[in-house]
Enzyme design. Structure first.
Site, PDB file in Angstrom:
ATOM      1  N   LYS A  39     -62.013 -44.409  16.834  1.00 31.79           N
ATOM      2  CA  LYS A  39     -63.176 -43.868  17.661  1.00 31.79           C
ATOM      3  C   LYS A  39     -63.319 -42.330  17.112  1.00 31.79           C
ATOM      4  O   LYS A  39     -62.623 -41.513  17.448  1.00 31.79           O
ATOM      5  CB  LYS A  39     -63.180 -43.891  19.152  1.00 31.79           C
ATOM      6  N   GLY A  44     -56.701 -38.427  19.577  1.00 36.57           N
ATOM      7  CA  GLY A  44     -55.780 -38.807  18.209  1.00 36.57           C
ATOM      8  C   GLY A  44     -56.626 -38.673  16.940  1.00 36.57           C
ATOM      9  O   GLY A  44     -56.043 -38.397  16.095  1.00 36.57           O
ATOM     10  N   CYS A  45     -57.649 -39.291  17.048  1.00 37.39           N
ATOM     11  CA  CYS A  45     -58.758 -39.473  15.874  1.00 37.39           C
ATOM     12  C   CYS A  45     -59.213 -38.069  15.403  1.00 37.39           C
ATOM     13  O   CYS A  45     -59.141 -37.911  14.252  1.00 37.39           O
ATOM     14  CB  CYS A  45     -59.903 -40.277  16.208  1.00 37.39           C
ATOM     15  N   THR A  46     -59.301 -37.100  16.547  1.00 34.77           N
ATOM     16  CA  THR A  46     -59.584 -35.715  16.126  1.00 34.77           C
ATOM     17  C   THR A  46     -58.599 -35.218  15.241  1.00 34.77           C
ATOM     18  O   THR A  46     -58.546 -34.276  14.002  1.00 34.77           O
ATOM     19  CB  THR A  46     -60.160 -34.984  17.307  1.00 34.77           C
ATOM     20  N   ALA A  49     -58.395 -36.671  11.785  1.00 36.04           N
ATOM     21  CA  ALA A  49     -59.322 -36.144  10.823  1.00 36.04           C
ATOM     22  C   ALA A  49     -58.976 -34.648  10.645  1.00 36.04           C
ATOM     23  O   ALA A  49     -59.209 -34.167   9.234  1.00 36.04           O
ATOM     24  CB  ALA A  49     -60.633 -36.293  11.593  1.00 36.04           C
TER      25      ALA A  49
END
Length: 156
Positions: A39, A44-46, A49
């Protein structure tokens, strides 16, 4: 049927964070780092990325393209990309067709609850479109370095 290491990856077409149609085959001739994440703009995704962003130049030096994929919308991807100044494309897989092709749309269990979701995974595709390495169910910390080192040591 999910793609397996050593197999050619079936071409697909998705919309990117700019609203453009993108095909996997558009990147033939470059190594492709295809990473699936759950998401936009979650911790975690930030981190993942931004790790890819911070190492983008090193991937480019190895003739590797980074593509992020999640089920989020084009608008969500655009905001996430703009907020974190990501120098690579984020692809929209709202119907989870590509996630299913790679076997990353799975039943997940968290705190006793079950739900379907993306299992964080990265796939390295060579210049001819063959899947060479998969990192499944990964931990964010140190993961980008592993992907970069694989390309550097095995594909360059």
């Amino acid at each position: 049927m999910t793609v397996e290491v050593g197999q050619a990856v079936q071409d697909f077409e998705l919309i990117n964070n700019k609203g453009d149609k993108v095909q996997l085959s558009d990147y033939k001739g470059s190594h492709i780092v295809l990473y699936f994440y759950p998401k936009d703009d979650t911790p975690g995704c930030t981190t993942e990325a931004c790790d890819f962003r911070d190492n983008h130049e090193s991937f480019q030096e190895l003739d590797a393209v980074i593509l992020g994929i999640s089920p989020d919308s084009e608008e969500s991807h655009k905001k996430f990309n703009d907020k974190h100044d990501l120098p690579f494309e984020l692809l929209v897989d709202e119907d989870k067709q590509v996630a299913e092709q790679f076997g990353v749309w799975q039943l997940k269990k968290k705190f006793g609850n079950e739900s379907m979701g993306i299992v964080r995974s990265t796939f390295i595709i060579d210049k001819e479109g063959v899947l060479r390495k998969e990192f499944r169910n990964i931990q964010v910390k140190g993961h980008v370095d592993k992907a970069l080192n694989y390309i550097r040591e095995e594909l360059s």
